[in-house]
Design an enzyme around this catalytic site. Structure first.
Site, PDB file in Angstrom:
ATOM      1  N   THR A 118      -4.271  -1.898   4.962  1.00  0.00           N
ATOM      2  CA  THR A 118      -4.538  -2.187   3.550  1.00  0.00           C
ATOM      3  C   THR A 118      -5.088  -3.606   3.425  1.00  0.00           C
ATOM      4  OG1 THR A 118      -2.172  -2.636   3.401  1.00  0.00           O
ATOM      5  CG2 THR A 118      -2.957  -0.579   2.434  1.00  0.00           C
ATOM      6  N   LYS A 169      -1.946  -9.948   9.898  1.00  0.00           N
ATOM      7  CA  LYS A 169      -1.217  -8.687   9.865  1.00  0.00           C
ATOM      8  C   LYS A 169      -0.028  -8.840  10.796  1.00  0.00           C
ATOM      9  CE  LYS A 169      -5.122  -6.668  11.297  1.00  0.00           C
ATOM     10  NZ  LYS A 169      -5.259  -5.567  10.376  1.00  0.00           N
ATOM     11  N   ARG A 170       0.895  -7.864  10.779  1.00  0.00           N
ATOM     12  CA  ARG A 170       1.991  -7.956  11.723  1.00  0.00           C
ATOM     13  C   ARG A 170       1.453  -8.014  13.149  1.00  0.00           C
ATOM     14  NH1 ARG A 170       7.488  -7.607   9.952  1.00  0.00           N
ATOM     15  NH2 ARG A 170       7.940  -7.377  12.169  1.00  0.00           N
TER      16      ARG A 170
HETATM   17  C1  26V Z   1       9.639   1.932  11.091  1.00  0.00           C
HETATM   18  C2  26V Z   1      10.839   1.348  11.169  1.00  0.00           C
HETATM   19  C3  26V Z   1      11.788   1.950  12.076  1.00  0.00           C
HETATM   20  C4  26V Z   1      13.182   1.504  11.820  1.00  0.00           C
HETATM   21  C5  26V Z   1      13.274   0.032  11.607  1.00  0.00           C
HETATM   22  C6  26V Z   1      12.441  -0.452  10.473  1.00  0.00           C
HETATM   23  C7  26V Z   1      11.132   0.213  10.422  1.00  0.00           C
HETATM   24  C8  26V Z   1      10.185  -0.280   9.601  1.00  0.00           C
HETATM   25  C9  26V Z   1       8.972   0.324   9.537  1.00  0.00           C
HETATM   26  C10 26V Z   1       8.692   1.434  10.268  1.00  0.00           C
HETATM   27  C11 26V Z   1       7.421   2.167  10.227  1.00  0.00           C
HETATM   28  C12 26V Z   1       6.473   1.508   9.452  1.00  0.00           C
HETATM   29  C13 26V Z   1       5.228   2.289   9.388  1.00  0.00           C
HETATM   30  C14 26V Z   1       4.218   1.437   8.742  1.00  0.00           C
HETATM   31  O1  26V Z   1       4.487   0.338   8.337  1.00  0.00           O
HETATM   32  N1  26V Z   1       3.041   1.942   8.634  1.00  0.00           N
HETATM   33  C15 26V Z   1       1.962   1.234   8.023  1.00  0.00           C
HETATM   34  O2  26V Z   1       1.824   1.741   6.714  1.00  0.00           O
HETATM   35  C16 26V Z   1       0.750   1.156   6.019  1.00  0.00           C
HETATM   36  C17 26V Z   1       0.775   1.721   4.614  1.00  0.00           C
HETATM   37  O3  26V Z   1       0.488   3.073   4.642  1.00  0.00           O
HETATM   38  C18 26V Z   1      -0.551   1.440   6.731  1.00  0.00           C
HETATM   39  O4  26V Z   1      -1.594   0.806   6.036  1.00  0.00           O
HETATM   40  C19 26V Z   1      -0.504   0.934   8.151  1.00  0.00           C
HETATM   41  O5  26V Z   1      -1.666   1.326   8.844  1.00  0.00           O
HETATM   42  C20 26V Z   1       0.711   1.492   8.848  1.00  0.00           C
HETATM   43  O6  26V Z   1       0.892   0.907  10.130  1.00  0.00           O
END
Ligand code: 26V
Length: 811
Positions: free
Chosen positions: A654, A546-547
């Site tokens: 996921t 995962k990340r």
């Molecule tokens: C925020 C930002 C802020 C600006 C720069 C680029 C960027 C990219 C991503 C995000 C927020 C990402 C939130 C995210 O990835 N959440 C994940 O979503 C999955 C699908 O619902 C979920 O399974 C993960 O638990 C959750 O961390």
């Protein structure tokens, strides 16, 4: 719908050789695998295109309601095998490729991953496109055609190095440019109010225009004629050079604007769960949203001649807050271009936009500086002020002027625009992505908004494309499922439950074990080919991919491994189940702590793997460049799935579902969708440990002291002390130790690793014991597969369609 037309091996061979001749001017004997890949892609593209045209016809003649899924990320991975699979052509295509003298598996491997996403959020969008199409939902995905996807990761001297992911050379085989559907997006300039005979207008002058050119990727559904499109916008300058500047001799300046415009779609931001107010990122968001909304409106107008019924025909689903500007952009078009009044426009907008929240991490919430929006998007800014002002007035009335309630819910506040609050204000539905996460949204993050408009809030638990993540990537398991009479599961994921009839069938259980063993061997062979590392396939494959993020607690896993190592060194007879630990993780390039943890994993791996005391017992491997196509090989080979985030932090996860579906058992906390996995599995089919979300909150409230765990647990103390001493390769990890014990500006051990260490270790002991009893292990594995049906994306899409979209789906 008419019966599905199918193609024989012979027909496909003819189509492929035809493409080789016409598109590449060569016969099959002269074709390289790259030509061959492109030719195959073009053949499938034509087949999908036929269906796409028919689908478009049907959607418009029957005036169907449509979904528009807006996401800055779609982590699509590879498409050749997937499309062949969905079209029911995998067998004849494989045969055709082989008959033309190529290896089909090698050819599938030549395709680059379309890595237009960071992790879970982007992969979810890709899985949903597959399910929406398979379930015959009229849907379009929209994103940016990034020239560079998520960076490629190399490990050099134990450390992450990022390389550009230049995927378009081959990846564009699937893209169809539609120049005539280009949209114009405007940035900067001035807005003025103008009154003339026909009334009030807004005049926008002095702006820069960027062209948005659509590149369409057509998506085939499984066992259906229905097809959908992923529309990727490419940014182009309207003028190749500024002729005025050019002729005055300012050559460089003359091409500057072009370069500026084209940087918009240059690269995917590699931060995940971390917000930074970068102006290029805001440009990307508005570019993508504006082009998308204009394109939807243009088609709607052409079909209906009015926008009055817009919200009846469209639902715009926004994937996290990244596409939030869709709200003011649709307002802008309705007000300025279509002449609607505020109330009528607001009615349309608030009845067609819905928001999915994907994170509760404060540092991931988008709050744009007012200044930036004001200069870059002056008209959008005016609209935002109006939305914000009206909302604040409503809130003030509702809460009788109680500023302690109004302030946290405000949209523009303290010089910032809070995107999540704008979504909650304007969207007709707000959903979280697992039961626990949606609960946290209601009880905490959006609590007062929930009390005011409870009907808006709902949950749709995430799901994965089980055709890709089980049937396609694990064909042996797929075959076993069919042999057990559950072949229906491809369109009826619940049918997997039928497997449970075999939970005491020794033959089925041992076959399940053999499949896992064979998958482990093929994965090991692949790793050996790619990197030369030899995996011990006799040990349990214990996997965390995962990340890399502190809340996901890869560091907890490493601390435990260090402890195992110390025990092995102390006592060669120390009894424990041999393990091969596999890690895969990209760290955001600017996230220093995450990069340090990658380095730590590699230092520990180096030490453990060359120590004879660990031979055949403990192995640690960091898999470089974790990505969709690697995951497809790894999931079928995994035995223990590490889902160990601090409870309350992982919205859903996921990966956890992919492992479960492939028969891995989970060691995990009650976080995200693990909670629902536990619900269906019961205590006896999962290895749970650690604090619950509520306990985490209470512990933080009381003042968590990681130091006490360190002082009172000698094993833990020894592990943390080892970080201070290092691992013999010259790298120092005292910074990580300090972070755990004292914090580093922030709270000490923010993610409670030390608090959960003991409980994590106990869970590992339990897992190790069960592993020694293969029948019991395989039985648990079978139960996991059998009960994984609810985590199919088809189930999620049915939920969205029923609860949010109000759109019928295939029965
Ligand atoms: C925020 C930002 C802020 C600006 C720069 C680029 C960027 C990219 C991503 C995000 C927020 C990402 C939130 C995210 O990835 N959440 C994940 O979503 C999955 C699908 O619902 C979920 O399974 C993960 O638990 C959750 O961390």
């Amino acid at each position: 719908m008419s019966a599905l037309h199918t193609y024989s091996k012979k027909e496909l061979m003819n189509l492929i050789t035809g493409k080789l001749r016409r598109n590449f001017g060569r016969d099959v004997e002269e074709a390289t695998s790259l030509h061959m890949f492109k030719a195959c892609a073009l053949v499938l593209r034509d087949i999908i295109n036929e269906r796409q045209l028919a689908t478009e016809d049907r959607v418009s003649t029957e005036h169907l309601r449509q979904v528009h899924y807006l996401s800055l990320e779609f982590l699509m991975g590879r498409s050749l095998m997937k499309n062949a699979y969905n079209l029911g052509l995998l067998a004849p295509l494989t045969a055709a490729i082989e008959a033309l003298g190529f290896s089909a598996p090698d050819l599938f491997e030549t395709e680059p991953d379309a890595g237009l996403g960071n992790g879970g959020l982007g992969r979810l969008a890709a899985c949903y496109l597959d399910s929406m199409t398979t379930l015959e939902v009229p849907a379009t995905g929209y994103s940016i055609c990034y020239e560079l996807g998520i960076f490629k990761q190399k490990i050099v001297d134990g450390q992450q190095v990022e390389l550009p992911d230049d995927w378009l050379g081959l990846g564009d085989a699937w893209l169809i440019p539609k120049m005539d559907e280009t949209e114009e997006v405007r940035f900067g300039g001035k807005v003025e109010d103008v009154w003339d005979q026909s009334g009030h207008h807004v005049k926008h002058t002095g702006y820069d225009t960027v062209l948005a050119v659509p590149k369409d990727m057509e998506i085939a559904g499984y066992a259906t004629q229905h097809s959908n499109v992923l529309r990727l916008w490419d940014a182009k300058s309207p003028t190749p050079v500024d002729m005025g500047l050019f002729s005055s001799g300012q050559y460089l300046k003359a091409v500057e604007q072009q370069a500026m415009a084209e940087t918009i779609s240059k690269i995917l931001y590699p931060e995940d769960n971390h917000y930074e107010g970068k102006s290029l990122r805001l440009k990307q968001q508005y570019f993508f949203v504006s082009a998308t909304i204009q394109s939807i409106v243009r088609k709607h107008r052409a079909e209906y001649g009015t926008l009055r019924n817009f919200h009846q025909k469209h639902v715009i689903q926004i994937n996290d807050t990244h596409p939030t500007l869709a709200i003011p952009e649709l307002m802008r078009i309705l007000l300025d271009e279509e002449g609607y009044g505020w109330e009528a426009a607001w009615h349309i907008v608030t009845h067609c936009v819905a928001y999915t929240n994907h994170t509760v991490l404060a540092e991931a919430l988008e709050r744009w500086p007012q200044q930036l929006i004001q200069t870059l998007l002056p008209r959008i800014w005016q609209i935002l002020i109006e939305i914000s002002g009206r909302y604040q007035q409503e809130l003030t009335d509702y809460f009788h002027g109680d500023l302690s309630k109004v302030a946290p819910m405000a949209i523009i506040w303290g010089g910032e625009v809070r995107m999540a609050n704008l979504c909650v204000c304007a969207c007709f539905k707000v959903n979280g992505v697992s039961a626990l996460h949606s609960d946290i949204l209601k009880k905490d993050v959006f609590h007062d908004a929930y009390l005011r408009t409870p009907e808006k809030f709902t949950n749709v638990t995430n799901g994965i494309d089980h055709r890709r993540w089980l049937s396609e990537c694990n064909p042996k398991l797929d075959e076993l499922i069919r042999d057990c009479g559950c072949g229906e599961y491809l369109l009826r994921p619940d049918a997997l439950q039928g497997l449970e009839r075999y939970k005491d069938d020794a033959g089925v259980l041992s076959r399940l074990g053999e499949i896992k063993a064979a998958n482990k061997r093929s994965f090991a062979a692949w790793v050996a080919r790619e990197s030369g590392v030899v995996l011990n396939t006799d040990a349990m494959f214990d996997v965390q991919v995962k990340r890399l993020h502190e809340y996901k607690r890869q560091l907890l896993n490493v601390l435990h491994i260090i402890s195992l190592y110390q025990h092995l060194k102390d006592d060669p007879h120390f009894s424990f189940t041999p393990r091969t630990y596999l890690f895969g993780a990209k760290a955001a390039p600017g996230y220093a702590v995450a990069k340090k943890i990658i380095r730590l994993i590699n230092s520990v791996a180096e030490l453990v793997n060359r120590d004879p005391a660990c031979k055949d017992r403990l192995q640690v491997v960091f898999l470089e460049n974790y990505r969709v196509s690697l995951a497809e090989q790894l999931m079928p080979a995994s035995e223990l799935s590490e889902q160990i985030s601090t409870a309350g932090k992982e919205a859903s996860g996921t990966g956890n579902m992919k492992f479960m579906m492939n028969g891995a058992l989970t060691i995990g906390t009650l976080d995200g969708a693990n909670v629902e996995m536990h619900q269906v599995l019961g205590d006896e089919n999962i290895f749970l440990f650690g604090l619950k979300a509520r306990e985490v909150a209470e512990m933080k409230q009381k003042g968590y002291k990681s130091y006490e765990y360190y002082v009172h647990n000698p094993d833990l103390k020894r592990v943390v002390d080892q970080l201070n001493l290092g691992f013999g390769d010259g790298a120092a990890y005292d910074d990580l130790a300090r972070r755990l014990l004292f914090g580093d500006g922030g709270p000490a051990d923010e993610y409670l690793l030390l608090a959960d260490f003991e409980s994590y270790r106990d869970a590992h002991v339990r897992a190790g014991q069960v592993y020694l009893d293969p029948t019991r292990w395989n039985q648990m594995s079978l139960v996991n597969i059998a009960r994984s049906g609810i985590f199919a994306a088809d189930r999620s899409i049915r939920d969205y369609a029923r609860e949010i979209w109000d759109i019928p789906v295939r029965a």
